[in-house]
Design a protein around this motif. Structure first.
Motif, short mmCIF file in Angstrom:
data_model
loop_
_atom_site.label_atom_id
_atom_site.label_comp_id
_atom_site.label_asym_id
_atom_site.label_seq_id
_atom_site.Cartn_x
_atom_site.Cartn_y
_atom_site.Cartn_z
N GLU A 148 6.31 -9.08 1.31
CA GLU A 148 6.85 -8.58 0.05
C GLU A 148 7.15 -7.10 0.16
OE1 GLU A 148 4.23 -9.45 -3.20
OE2 GLU A 148 3.82 -11.41 -2.30
N ASN A 149 8.14 -6.67 -0.61
CA ASN A 149 8.43 -5.24 -0.60
C ASN A 149 7.34 -4.50 -1.37
OD1 ASN A 149 10.79 -5.62 0.79
ND2 ASN A 149 11.94 -6.02 -1.09
N ALA A 150 6.94 -3.37 -0.81
CA ALA A 150 5.92 -2.58 -1.50
C ALA A 150 6.50 -2.04 -2.80
CB ALA A 150 5.48 -1.43 -0.62
N LYS A 151 5.65 -2.03 -3.83
CA LYS A 151 6.12 -1.49 -5.11
C LYS A 151 6.27 0.02 -5.02
CE LYS A 151 3.96 -5.05 -7.83
NZ LYS A 151 2.63 -5.44 -8.23
N PRO A 152 7.15 0.57 -5.82
CA PRO A 152 7.27 2.03 -5.83
C PRO A 152 5.94 2.68 -6.22
CG PRO A 152 8.56 1.04 -7.62
CD PRO A 152 8.07 -0.06 -6.76
N GLN A 153 5.55 3.73 -5.53
CA GLN A 153 4.21 4.27 -5.73
C GLN A 153 4.21 5.50 -6.62
OE1 GLN A 153 3.63 4.62 -1.59
NE2 GLN A 153 2.57 2.66 -1.41
N ALA A 154 3.19 5.60 -7.43
CA ALA A 154 3.06 6.75 -8.32
C ALA A 154 2.66 7.97 -7.51
CB ALA A 154 2.04 6.46 -9.40
N GLU A 155 3.59 8.91 -7.43
CA GLU A 155 3.43 10.04 -6.50
C GLU A 155 2.19 10.89 -6.77
OE1 GLU A 155 4.77 10.89 -3.63
OE2 GLU A 155 5.76 8.94 -3.80
N ASP A 156 1.88 11.12 -8.05
CA ASP A 156 0.77 12.04 -8.33
C ASP A 156 -0.58 11.45 -7.95
OD1 ASP A 156 1.34 10.28 -10.32
OD2 ASP A 156 0.60 11.55 -11.95
N GLN A 157 -0.76 10.14 -8.18
CA GLN A 157 -2.03 9.51 -7.80
C GLN A 157 -2.20 9.56 -6.30
OE1 GLN A 157 -1.90 5.60 -9.62
NE2 GLN A 157 -3.34 6.31 -11.18
N LYS A 158 -1.10 9.32 -5.61
CA LYS A 158 -1.13 9.35 -4.16
C LYS A 158 -1.51 10.73 -3.67
CE LYS A 158 1.73 7.34 -0.77
NZ LYS A 158 3.11 7.12 -0.31
N LYS A 159 -0.92 11.72 -4.32
CA LYS A 159 -1.16 13.10 -3.93
C LYS A 159 -2.66 13.46 -4.09
CE LYS A 159 0.74 16.53 -2.24
NZ LYS A 159 1.25 16.18 -0.93
N SER A 160 -3.25 12.99 -5.21
CA SER A 160 -4.64 13.37 -5.43
C SER A 160 -5.57 12.69 -4.42
CB SER A 160 -5.07 13.10 -6.88
OG SER A 160 -5.35 11.74 -7.05
N ILE A 161 -5.25 11.47 -4.04
CA ILE A 161 -6.03 10.81 -2.98
C ILE A 161 -5.90 11.59 -1.68
CG2 ILE A 161 -6.15 8.76 -1.50
CD1 ILE A 161 -5.46 7.09 -3.96
N GLU A 162 -4.68 12.00 -1.37
CA GLU A 162 -4.46 12.78 -0.15
C GLU A 162 -5.27 14.06 -0.15
OE1 GLU A 162 -0.24 13.28 0.33
OE2 GLU A 162 -0.01 11.13 0.73
N ASN A 163 -5.29 14.73 -1.30
CA ASN A 163 -6.05 15.99 -1.39
C ASN A 163 -7.54 15.77 -1.15
OD1 ASN A 163 -3.82 17.53 -1.84
ND2 ASN A 163 -4.00 17.47 -4.07
N ILE A 164 -8.07 14.72 -1.78
CA ILE A 164 -9.50 14.42 -1.59
C ILE A 164 -9.78 14.16 -0.11
CG2 ILE A 164 -11.31 12.71 -2.07
CD1 ILE A 164 -10.00 12.33 -4.85
N TYR A 174 -5.62 3.93 -2.21
CA TYR A 174 -4.52 3.80 -3.15
C TYR A 174 -4.45 2.36 -3.68
CZ TYR A 174 0.00 4.24 -5.29
OH TYR A 174 1.01 4.25 -6.21
N GLY A 175 -4.64 1.40 -2.77
CA GLY A 175 -4.66 0.00 -3.17
C GLY A 175 -5.77 -0.30 -4.17
#
Lengths: 282, 112
Positions: free
Chosen positions: B60-76, B102-103
């Motif tokens: 399945e195609n990955a759903k478009p991801q919410a950029e800000d949530q992703k960013k905060s995970i990356e920062n942590i 993220y999942g």
């Protein structure tokens, strides 16, 4: 601080937790090559709680035998001595973790989750590298931080000092312990393992899970638990008392010969299995 | 019939062959319609691959991801992995961690 001094500290603790007598007797029976399945079965069935737990665990989805196993003897035949010992050890370790709410600086539930995550991780890595005894890896993962339990229960002031240092400096708790106390949870854990007469293989995992390169004999078990600890910290399952992910030791990584591409499926499987095993044990 | 990695097996799929553990004990028979608990049990036994009926699913195609949530995970994660990222193994561990966290977040959002 030398090993001798920590040993003196530990020896002053009068009521150091002990393993249930039955587990000790079972270990003796299993270590004796002349023991039969009957000998083992008799000791287990003498203990009603243990019997109930064993049957609950072997009938859980974790082992998932197609038919119901209703007797201890049947469980021994299907699983073998070592698996039974590991399974019983697992269930008694759970009792050994203090229950929440007594104002511990590191919440025991968090440490339990971290230990369980590491146990699952060690087991999954073990299956990828075709390790012969994945249950042994599971137990090693579960016990790797056992020193911290002794610390939060009996060396409270020391552990609090290290904990605060780790917070302020954003360092590993292991580093913080070495700097502020001159000893660390791996050393404490090793002493406890020796007191409990756990197999030396297991004591080595506890002693060297942070510094596999220092082990005289870098076993696969040490390397696997070291790597599982890092994976577990990466996906933030529970907490070992700090917010850092240490670098994987080069020698340890080479010794398990894991392909870089396997990291993803392993960690995915960890994430999935942790929920299932939590339900089974608690 | 095709061979599937255990991680891609989903409930409802049908075994095209029986599965045994290393000791040769039969775990699941050919023709079993897999339930979630069967899949977890196979993983617990260290089974890596199974033979399934039918054809492999398309991804399945990955759903478009919410950029800000992703960013905060990356920062942590950047904080947690500080000082280790000159090592390719650690970079991979961090990337996989980011996608799993993220999942997990997406799943939690769904429940709420």
């Amino acid at each position: 601080m030398s090993q001798l001094n920590i040993s003196a500290i530990i020896n002053r603790i009068d009521d150091l937790p002990t393993l249930p007598r039955t587990i000790l007797r079972i270990t003796e029976v299993i270590n004796n090559p002349r023991s039969s399945a009957d000998d083992l079965s008799r000791i287990i069935t003498d203990d009603q709680v243990l019997t109930a737990r064993l049957l609950k665990l072997v009938n859980s989805s974790f082992y998932g035998f197609p038919q119901r196993i209703s007797t201890v003897a049947g469980a021994i035949v299907l699983l073998g001595f070592d698996a039974i010992r590991n399974l019983l050890l697992t269930s008694s370790i759970f009792d050994f973790f203090p229950k929440r709410g007594k104002n511990f600086i590191l919440e025991p539930d968090e440490l339990w989750d971290h230990s369980l995550g590491c146990a699952v991780g060690a087991k999954v890595i073990g299956s990828y590298i075709r390790h012969e005894k994945v249950e042994e890896l599971f137990v090693a993962g579960l016990l790797h931080d056992i020193g911290k339990i002794v610390q939060i229960l009996y060396l409270k002031k020391d552990f609090e000092a290290a904990f605060s240092y780790a917070r302020e400096q954003n360092s590993l708790i292991f580093t913080a312990e070495n700097r502020t106390l001159g000893y660390n949870h791996a050393q404490v854990g090793k002493l406890l393992a020796e007191k409990w007469n756990l197999p030396s293989k297991l004591a080595d995992v506890i002693a060297f899970h942070h510094e596999p390169g220092l082990a005289e004999n870098l076993t696969q078990d040490i390397a696997v638990v070291h790597v599982a600890d890092v994976f577990c910290r990466g996906i933030m399952i529970g907490s070992g008392g700090d917010n850092r992910v240490p670098k994987i030791d080069k020698l340890a990584w080479e010794s398990i010969q894991l392909d870089l591409k396997k990291i993803k499926p392993i960690m995915e499987q960890m994430e999935e299995e942790i929920h299932d095993i939590k339900m089974t044990l608690e | 019939m095709y061979t599937a990695r255990i991680n891609s097996v989903k409930p409802g799929m049908v075994l095209a062959d029986s599965v045994s553990n290393l000791q040769g004990v039969l775990l699941l028979a050919k023709g079993t319609v897999l339930k979630q608990k069967n899949i977890l049990m196979l993983k617990a036994w260290g089974i890596m691959e199974v033979a399934l009926e039918g054809q492999p699913e398309k991804e399945e195609n990955a759903k478009p991801q919410a950029e800000d949530q992703k960013k905060s995970i990356e920062n942590i994660l950047m904080d947690r992995f500080y000082g280790t990222l000159d090592d390719e193994v650690m970079v991979e561990v961090m990337n996989v961690s980011a996608s799993l966290l993220y999942g997990r977040l997406l799943k939690e959002n769904e429940v709420e």
